[in-house]
Design a protein around this motif. Structure first.
Motif, PDB file in Angstrom:
ATOM      1  N   GLU A  69      28.362   4.189 116.775  1.00  0.00           N
ATOM      2  CA  GLU A  69      27.621   5.324 117.334  1.00  0.00           C
ATOM      3  C   GLU A  69      27.109   6.248 116.239  1.00  0.00           C
ATOM      4  OE1 GLU A  69      29.688   7.508 120.333  1.00  0.00           O
ATOM      5  OE2 GLU A  69      30.187   5.693 121.471  1.00  0.00           O
ATOM      6  N   GLU A  70      27.937   6.480 115.220  1.00  0.00           N
ATOM      7  CA  GLU A  70      27.527   7.332 114.090  1.00  0.00           C
ATOM      8  C   GLU A  70      26.295   6.755 113.397  1.00  0.00           C
ATOM      9  OE1 GLU A  70      28.722  10.128 112.330  1.00  0.00           O
ATOM     10  OE2 GLU A  70      29.969  10.605 114.050  1.00  0.00           O
ATOM     11  N   ILE A  71      26.324   5.466 113.132  1.00  0.00           N
ATOM     12  CA  ILE A  71      25.215   4.818 112.421  1.00  0.00           C
ATOM     13  C   ILE A  71      23.955   4.850 113.271  1.00  0.00           C
ATOM     14  CG2 ILE A  71      24.406   2.626 111.479  1.00  0.00           C
ATOM     15  CD1 ILE A  71      27.363   2.097 110.691  1.00  0.00           C
ATOM     16  N   LEU A  72      24.079   4.571 114.565  1.00  0.00           N
ATOM     17  CA  LEU A  72      22.917   4.618 115.457  1.00  0.00           C
ATOM     18  C   LEU A  72      22.352   6.024 115.568  1.00  0.00           C
ATOM     19  CD1 LEU A  72      24.118   2.232 118.289  1.00  0.00           C
ATOM     20  CD2 LEU A  72      22.299   1.808 116.633  1.00  0.00           C
ATOM     21  N   GLU A  73      23.224   7.022 115.503  1.00  0.00           N
ATOM     22  CA  GLU A  73      22.785   8.407 115.571  1.00  0.00           C
ATOM     23  C   GLU A  73      22.099   8.838 114.274  1.00  0.00           C
ATOM     24  OE1 GLU A  73      25.164  12.518 115.933  1.00  0.00           O
ATOM     25  OE2 GLU A  73      25.642  11.046 117.507  1.00  0.00           O
ATOM     26  N   LEU A  74      22.618   8.384 113.134  1.00  0.00           N
ATOM     27  CA  LEU A  74      22.052   8.771 111.841  1.00  0.00           C
ATOM     28  C   LEU A  74      20.728   8.068 111.540  1.00  0.00           C
ATOM     29  CD1 LEU A  74      25.240   8.828 109.602  1.00  0.00           C
ATOM     30  CD2 LEU A  74      23.844  10.784 110.264  1.00  0.00           C
ATOM     31  N   PHE A  75      20.596   6.809 111.956  1.00  0.00           N
ATOM     32  CA  PHE A  75      19.404   6.015 111.626  1.00  0.00           C
ATOM     33  C   PHE A  75      18.805   5.396 112.890  1.00  0.00           C
ATOM     34  CE2 PHE A  75      22.510   5.630 108.144  1.00  0.00           C
ATOM     35  CZ  PHE A  75      21.814   6.283 107.145  1.00  0.00           C
ATOM     36  N   PRO A  76      18.281   6.206 113.800  1.00  0.00           N
ATOM     37  CA  PRO A  76      17.803   5.633 115.065  1.00  0.00           C
ATOM     38  C   PRO A  76      16.568   4.745 114.910  1.00  0.00           C
ATOM     39  CG  PRO A  76      17.218   7.952 114.925  1.00  0.00           C
ATOM     40  CD  PRO A  76      18.088   7.643 113.740  1.00  0.00           C
ATOM     41  N   GLU A  77      15.701   5.051 113.938  1.00  0.00           N
ATOM     42  CA  GLU A  77      14.451   4.307 113.805  1.00  0.00           C
ATOM     43  C   GLU A  77      14.607   2.991 113.050  1.00  0.00           C
ATOM     44  OE1 GLU A  77      14.953   6.537 110.085  1.00  0.00           O
ATOM     45  OE2 GLU A  77      15.098   7.161 112.165  1.00  0.00           O
ATOM     46  N   SER A  78      15.705   2.819 112.322  1.00  0.00           N
ATOM     47  CA  SER A  78      15.822   1.626 111.487  1.00  0.00           C
ATOM     48  C   SER A  78      17.001   0.732 111.849  1.00  0.00           C
ATOM     49  CB  SER A  78      15.919   2.027 110.017  1.00  0.00           C
ATOM     50  OG  SER A  78      17.085   2.779 109.801  1.00  0.00           O
ATOM     51  N   CYS A  79      17.726   1.056 112.912  1.00  0.00           N
ATOM     52  CA  CYS A  79      18.881   0.248 113.324  1.00  0.00           C
ATOM     53  C   CYS A  79      18.462  -0.800 114.338  1.00  0.00           C
ATOM     54  CB  CYS A  79      19.953   1.123 113.956  1.00  0.00           C
ATOM     55  SG  CYS A  79      20.989   1.929 112.764  1.00  0.00           S
ATOM     56  N   VAL A  80      19.026  -1.979 114.183  1.00  0.00           N
ATOM     57  CA  VAL A  80      18.833  -3.058 115.132  1.00  0.00           C
ATOM     58  C   VAL A  80      20.213  -3.576 115.500  1.00  0.00           C
ATOM     59  CG1 VAL A  80      17.830  -5.335 115.504  1.00  0.00           C
ATOM     60  CG2 VAL A  80      16.629  -3.677 114.059  1.00  0.00           C
ATOM     61  N   LEU A  81      20.554  -3.542 116.770  1.00  0.00           N
ATOM     62  CA  LEU A  81      21.838  -4.076 117.220  1.00  0.00           C
ATOM     63  C   LEU A  81      21.733  -5.592 117.327  1.00  0.00           C
ATOM     64  CD1 LEU A  81      22.839  -1.522 119.977  1.00  0.00           C
ATOM     65  CD2 LEU A  81      23.893  -1.833 117.758  1.00  0.00           C
ATOM     66  N   THR A  82      22.712  -6.279 116.742  1.00  0.00           N
ATOM     67  CA  THR A  82      22.765  -7.732 116.812  1.00  0.00           C
ATOM     68  C   THR A  82      24.101  -8.140 117.423  1.00  0.00           C
ATOM     69  OG1 THR A  82      23.720  -7.921 114.604  1.00  0.00           O
ATOM     70  CG2 THR A  82      21.320  -7.976 114.748  1.00  0.00           C
ATOM     71  N   GLU A  83      24.284  -9.432 117.644  1.00  0.00           N
ATOM     72  CA  GLU A  83      25.549  -9.921 118.204  1.00  0.00           C
ATOM     73  C   GLU A  83      26.703  -9.664 117.240  1.00  0.00           C
ATOM     74  OE1 GLU A  83      25.218 -13.990 119.313  1.00  0.00           O
ATOM     75  OE2 GLU A  83      23.522 -13.621 120.637  1.00  0.00           O
ATOM     76  N   GLU A  84      26.440  -9.755 115.930  1.00  0.00           N
ATOM     77  CA  GLU A  84      27.491  -9.576 114.933  1.00  0.00           C
ATOM     78  C   GLU A  84      27.806  -8.115 114.671  1.00  0.00           C
ATOM     79  OE1 GLU A  84      24.584 -11.350 113.793  1.00  0.00           O
ATOM     80  OE2 GLU A  84      25.348 -13.231 114.575  1.00  0.00           O
ATOM     81  N   GLY A  85      26.830  -7.251 114.785  1.00  0.00           N
ATOM     82  CA  GLY A  85      27.029  -5.844 114.459  1.00  0.00           C
ATOM     83  C   GLY A  85      25.720  -5.084 114.442  1.00  0.00           C
ATOM     84  N   LEU A  90      15.783  -1.293 105.355  1.00  0.00           N
ATOM     85  CA  LEU A  90      15.614  -0.396 104.213  1.00  0.00           C
ATOM     86  C   LEU A  90      14.306  -0.697 103.500  1.00  0.00           C
ATOM     87  CD1 LEU A  90      19.235  -0.860 102.854  1.00  0.00           C
ATOM     88  CD2 LEU A  90      18.409   1.055 104.198  1.00  0.00           C
ATOM     89  N   ASP A  91      13.660   0.353 102.973  1.00  0.00           N
ATOM     90  CA  ASP A  91      12.420   0.149 102.221  1.00  0.00           C
ATOM     91  C   ASP A  91      12.724  -0.126 100.747  1.00  0.00           C
ATOM     92  OD1 ASP A  91      13.055   2.600 101.144  1.00  0.00           O
ATOM     93  OD2 ASP A  91      11.373   3.677 102.031  1.00  0.00           O
ATOM     94  N   GLU A  92      11.703  -0.134  99.903  1.00  0.00           N
ATOM     95  CA  GLU A  92      11.887  -0.487  98.485  1.00  0.00           C
ATOM     96  C   GLU A  92      12.744   0.499  97.717  1.00  0.00           C
ATOM     97  OE1 GLU A  92       7.590   1.376  97.171  1.00  0.00           O
ATOM     98  OE2 GLU A  92       7.776  -0.717  97.708  1.00  0.00           O
ATOM     99  N   GLU A  93      12.897   1.719  98.233  1.00  0.00           N
ATOM    100  CA  GLU A  93      13.736   2.730  97.588  1.00  0.00           C
ATOM    101  C   GLU A  93      15.081   2.890  98.302  1.00  0.00           C
ATOM    102  OE1 GLU A  93      11.339   6.231  97.453  1.00  0.00           O
ATOM    103  OE2 GLU A  93      10.002   5.396  95.935  1.00  0.00           O
ATOM    104  N   PHE A  94      15.431   1.927  99.162  1.00  0.00           N
ATOM    105  CA  PHE A  94      16.687   1.907  99.910  1.00  0.00           C
ATOM    106  C   PHE A  94      16.817   3.076 100.874  1.00  0.00           C
ATOM    107  CE2 PHE A  94      17.610  -1.113  96.608  1.00  0.00           C
ATOM    108  CZ  PHE A  94      18.411  -2.043  97.230  1.00  0.00           C
ATOM    109  N   HIS A  95      15.709   3.541 101.434  1.00  0.00           N
ATOM    110  CA  HIS A  95      15.727   4.534 102.505  1.00  0.00           C
ATOM    111  C   HIS A  95      15.520   3.797 103.817  1.00  0.00           C
ATOM    112  CE1 HIS A  95      14.137   7.333  99.191  1.00  0.00           C
ATOM    113  NE2 HIS A  95      15.421   7.576  99.358  1.00  0.00           N
TER     114      HIS A  95
END
Length: 158
Positions: A69-85, A90-95
């Motif tokens: 939940e913390e990760i989904l809240e912090l990075f809503p636009e870049s998170c993808v839920l998968t079966e494993e986790g 991340l872009d070229e500057e690790f953002h």
């Protein structure tokens, strides 16, 4: 006398040709070393940023509460839920970024072992999930807190 001056000029021309050959070989070796050093520096910077991102994710996984939940809240636009986790883009500057700008991918996998223990892995990939840059694995233990004991009907004393 003409014969003596022409042999000297031929010898001088030969020395100039050899010195040009020597300096061109030396410059080719130096250029090759410079390119290798540049690539090594870029790879080192990439590894350093991957380690920093993995450690930050590991800190979130070690916190009490639900790290997903913390990760989904912090990075809503870049998170993808998968079966494993969770997969973080991340872009070229690790953002964190949208899928169109993705260069790196961070997979966060957490597997509960019991009520208070979970093992987890943070894996960072480059080149569209083909090259593993860094992997960090660990186990988190979350001790009982007083609010957990009151919900279970405990007294809090051992």
């Amino acid at each position: 006398m003409k014969k003596l001056s022409s042999s000297r000029s031929e010898l001088l021309l030969m020395e100039i040709i050899l010195s040009i050959l020597f300096f061109s070989l030396a410059s080719a070796v130096c250029l090759q070393l410079f390119v290798k050093a540049s690539l090594l520096g870029r790879d080192t910077a990439e590894l350093d940023m991957a380690v920093r991102c993995a450690v930050s994710a590991a800190e979130l996984l070690n916190q009490a509460g639900d790290p997903q939940e913390e990760i989904l809240e912090l990075f809503p636009e870049s998170c993808v839920l998968t079966e494993e986790g969770i997969t973080l883009l991340l872009d070229e500057e690790f953002h964190s970024c949208a899928s169109a700008d993705m260069v790196y991918q961070m997979d966060i996998i957490s597997v509960p072992e019991d009520d208070r223990t979970a093992s987890w892995s943070v894996i960072i990939y480059g080149d569209s999930h083909s090259t593993e840059i860094y992997r960090l694995e660990g186990v988190s233990y979350h001790p009982l807190i007083p609010s957990d004991l009151s919900r279970k009907g405990g007294t809090g004393a051992a």
